[in-house]
Design a protein around this motif. Structure first.
Motif, PDB file in Angstrom:
ATOM      1  N   GLU B  62     -47.923  32.154 -26.697  1.00 55.09           N
ATOM      2  CA  GLU B  62     -49.223  32.078 -26.032  1.00 55.09           C
ATOM      3  C   GLU B  62     -49.485  33.359 -25.225  1.00 55.09           C
ATOM      4  N   ALA B  65     -50.500  35.986 -27.610  1.00 52.99           N
ATOM      5  CA  ALA B  65     -51.876  35.762 -28.078  1.00 52.99           C
ATOM      6  C   ALA B  65     -52.881  36.276 -27.048  1.00 52.99           C
ATOM      7  N   GLY B 128     -49.788  39.437 -32.383  1.00 52.28           N
ATOM      8  CA  GLY B 128     -50.951  38.584 -32.582  1.00 52.28           C
ATOM      9  C   GLY B 128     -52.028  39.277 -33.399  1.00 52.28           C
ATOM     10  N   VAL B 140     -57.013  33.199 -32.358  1.00 54.84           N
ATOM     11  CA  VAL B 140     -55.919  34.168 -32.460  1.00 54.84           C
ATOM     12  C   VAL B 140     -54.723  33.542 -33.191  1.00 54.84           C
ATOM     13  N   GLN B 141     -54.120  34.319 -34.091  1.00 55.98           N
ATOM     14  CA  GLN B 141     -52.886  33.886 -34.744  1.00 55.98           C
ATOM     15  C   GLN B 141     -51.736  34.774 -34.261  1.00 55.98           C
ATOM     16  N   VAL B 142     -50.550  34.175 -34.159  1.00 59.85           N
ATOM     17  CA  VAL B 142     -49.385  34.927 -33.687  1.00 59.85           C
ATOM     18  C   VAL B 142     -48.183  34.662 -34.590  1.00 59.85           C
ATOM     19  N   THR B 157     -51.327  29.257 -33.758  1.00 62.47           N
ATOM     20  CA  THR B 157     -52.764  29.503 -33.766  1.00 62.47           C
ATOM     21  C   THR B 157     -53.330  28.957 -32.465  1.00 62.47           C
TER      22      THR B 157
END
Lengths: 145, 167
Positions: B62, B65, B128, B140-142, B157
């Protein structure tokens, strides 16, 4: 999180407390078990300045809530009546409903509501002293090795 | 005085207590941002393996992200404004002028983590990608890995609410 359980003769409370004791990250965050019944666990942690995510408001960082959610969910799987000897998180979704009030402790109550031979399904709610939950979580966990 | 997006994300690391407690660091290569989590004993969830706590993995992803989102929102392509307390941070051409101490951060709406394999007792890395950056919402994807970039130990996500100008 990943956890391994011991014999199945112990009750939920004993199992849960014994696990919490050996998890360094739970101790580092000051987590404690409030209540444990078969398949249902409540874990609390205090507000502390080092866990703040927004220095302007003193609100806890979401990552702290995630840890509390993952911990309570994993423990609820281990004390489910089917007594899985080991579990690990497959996935965890957290919805952040609102900011946790600065200075208040947060507690997460997790319920393992269904277990198959391979998968445990869990949901959890995190609250501070207010009426509305702070966050909710839904997760799936592995069962056995 | 110009305030670069580099100094803004470095400021975030320095000013957010939880980032310091977790021990996250940033590695910048050109416009590529990697969030780094050096291993520490207090991050362990399973002492038998030992493995990182799932909550640590979640918090780390998180953080990555949010860092990427701030980084992208303040970049050339973002071109928007990330409001700060006091005078707003104005963005453009990778540089921002700000009087406020730090920009107001995007708020996490939801975050979903896939745990692909155990996070081991060693340093972890995350990168990210801002899939969508709107005026109000961002997605956002990480991806996170340890020894091997192609062997991810977690992916996530998240959806974020962008800070709105006041008034």
């Amino acid at each position: 999180m990943e956890m391994q359980s011991g014999t199945d003769a112990q009750d939920a409370e004993t199992i849960v407390r014994r696990f919490m004791e050996v998890v360094p990250h739970a101790e580092a965050l000051g987590m404690e078990v409030v209540e444990a019944t078969p398949g249902c666990v409540e874990v609390a942690m205090p507000w502390a300045p080092e866990f703040v995510g927004d220095p302007r408001t003193g609100v806890l960082h979401g990552g702290v809530i995630s840890a509390l959610m993952d911990m309570s969910c994993g423990l609820s799987v281990l004390c489910h009546p089917s007594r899985p000897p080991v579990t690990a998180t497959i996935d965890l979704r957290i919805d952040y409903l609102r900011s946790a009030a600065p200075g208040q402790r947060v507690r997460a109550r997790a319920e393992c509501f269904h277990v198959t031979r391979s998968v445990a399904f869990v949901r959890a709610v995190a609250r501070d002293d207010g009426d509305t939950p702070v966050a909710t979580a839904t997760g799936t966990f592995t069962v056995g090795v | 005085m110009g305030l670069t997006r580099e100094s803004v994300i470095d400021g975030l690391l320095a000013k957010v207590p939880y980032f310091g407690w977790l021990g996250v660091q940033l590695d910048r290569r050109g416009d590529e941002l990697t969030t780094v989590l050096p291993f520490a004993g207090r991050l362990i969830g399973n002492p038998a393996l030992p493995a990182l706590h799932g909550g640590v993995t979640a918090a780390f992803l998180e953080t990555a992200a949010v860092m990427e989102l701030v980084w992208t929102a303040m970049g050339d392509e973002g071109g928007g404004v990330l409001p700060a307390d006091g005078p707003e941070v104005e963005l453009g051409k990778g540089e921002a002028r700000a009087a406020g101490p730090m920009p107001r951060l995007p708020k996490t709406i939801d975050f979903t983590i896939d745990y692909l394999r155990s996070g081991l007792a060693r340093d972890a890395y995350a990168r990210g990608r801002v899939v969508r950056l709107g005026r109000r919402y961002a997605s956002v994807q990480v991806e996170a890995w340890q020894e091997n970039r192609s062997r991810l130990f977690a992916q996530a996500t998240g959806h974020f609410l962008m800070p709105q100008p006041r008034g």
